[in-house]
Design an enzyme around this catalytic site. Sequence first.
Site, PDB file in Angstrom:
ATOM      1  N   ASP A   1      -7.359  -2.704  -9.746  1.00 13.94           N
ATOM      2  CA  ASP A   1      -7.087  -3.384  -8.479  1.00 13.94           C
ATOM      3  C   ASP A   1      -7.358  -5.046  -8.157  1.00 13.94           C
ATOM      4  O   ASP A   1      -8.432  -5.532  -8.182  1.00 13.94           O
ATOM      5  CB  ASP A   1      -7.717  -2.503  -7.505  1.00 13.94           C
ATOM      6  CG  ASP A   1      -7.282  -1.189  -7.419  1.00 13.94           C
ATOM      7  OD1 ASP A   1      -7.209  -0.603  -8.467  1.00 13.94           O
ATOM      8  OD2 ASP A   1      -7.262  -0.557  -6.060  1.00 13.94           O
TER       9      ASP A   1
ATOM     10  N   LYS B   1      -0.504  -2.104  -3.031  1.00 12.45           N
ATOM     11  CA  LYS B   1      -1.599  -1.709  -2.148  1.00 12.45           C
ATOM     12  C   LYS B   1      -1.812  -2.419  -0.962  1.00 12.45           C
ATOM     13  O   LYS B   1      -1.712  -3.797  -1.007  1.00 12.45           O
ATOM     14  CB  LYS B   1      -3.017  -1.562  -3.175  1.00 12.45           C
ATOM     15  CG  LYS B   1      -3.977  -1.162  -2.356  1.00 12.45           C
ATOM     16  CD  LYS B   1      -5.286  -1.214  -3.345  1.00 12.45           C
ATOM     17  CE  LYS B   1      -6.680  -0.844  -2.467  1.00 12.45           C
ATOM     18  NZ  LYS B   1      -7.866  -0.977  -3.578  1.00 12.45           N
TER      19      LYS B   1
ATOM     20  N   LYS C   1      -0.017   2.573  -2.396  1.00 14.10           N
ATOM     21  CA  LYS C   1      -1.445   2.861  -2.136  1.00 14.10           C
ATOM     22  C   LYS C   1      -1.824   2.151  -0.914  1.00 14.10           C
ATOM     23  O   LYS C   1      -2.177   0.824  -0.690  1.00 14.10           O
ATOM     24  CB  LYS C   1      -2.418   2.525  -3.119  1.00 14.10           C
ATOM     25  CG  LYS C   1      -3.805   2.764  -2.829  1.00 14.10           C
ATOM     26  CD  LYS C   1      -4.804   2.669  -3.809  1.00 14.10           C
ATOM     27  CE  LYS C   1      -6.384   2.580  -3.612  1.00 14.10           C
ATOM     28  NZ  LYS C   1      -7.430   2.330  -4.515  1.00 14.10           N
TER      29      LYS C   1
END
Length: 314
Positions: free
Chosen positions: A151, A214, A250
């Site tokens: 991430d 995300k 996400k």
Amino acid sequence: MENRNPGTPLDLEWVAATRINRPAVERRVASLPGRRSVKKDWQAAWLLRAISCMDLTTLSGDDTPGNVRRLCAKARQPVRQDILDALEIPKLTVGAVCVYHDMIAPAVEALAGSGIPVAAVSTGFPAGLSPFHLRVAEIKESVKAGAQEIDIVLSRRKVLLQDWQGIYDEVRAFREACGDAHLKTILATGELGTLTNVARASLVCMMAGADFIKTSTGKEPTNATLGNSLIMARQIRDFHERTGHVVGFKPAGGIRTAKQSLDGLILMKEELGVAWTKPDRYRIGASSLLSDIERQLEHHVTGRYSAYNRHPMA
């Protein structure tokens, strides 16, 4: 995710043509919770799906190997067995466990044989302001340590300056550093200024090869919202229609109730289809959410709400 997103060349005309109508977004989001709902067995099924899409996360300065091992045990068995037996669910696990770099090793060890991937936050999380070569090196070290998902944090400054070439080059380099690990790019949508910036940043990251986009680090004042989720989902849809490449989504931060998790899943189903309600294309960045979902599932089975201490996180 069944197929990696190889990315595309940067198309600045496509980026410049991307604009967001805020009133239209607000109307769509306002209509969603009241217009769509699921009850009884259907609700239980959707809540189980939400659990399977969770990235159980611990990103605290006082994390220890013991804490991480307990979180991994929860990832392997996110719902009490008596509840699963009553629902006739033989097995349920979460989507991933997300940790800082130095907790990768205990997480990998604790999850061995489970099929649950370890995700690591990287690139100077949460601000992303460390020197570029160190951010690239951090990714490589995390992959070497066993992380299967990375991430990364987007440079908000470059978005605010409309430096789309800089964003593209940065994310492309991060993608290459990931090797076989999946790349999830954190936009920090609450710090990008405008909804149009959220849309354009989403598009550029996908062009650069992001496997997931995300919403947030979970550390910003404003994290995942249905509005930002709608914008990012529609960029994923447009990118898929134009290129054929699949990108996951996400939402992270601020999702604390079972109802919020259902709203997110409904949004994904309506905007992107059932395929984007499964963990290879959809993740929920949350941990405290799990306890509330467990309480709702126990109520479904027994007709009674239980105390939170019956559903400990670790």
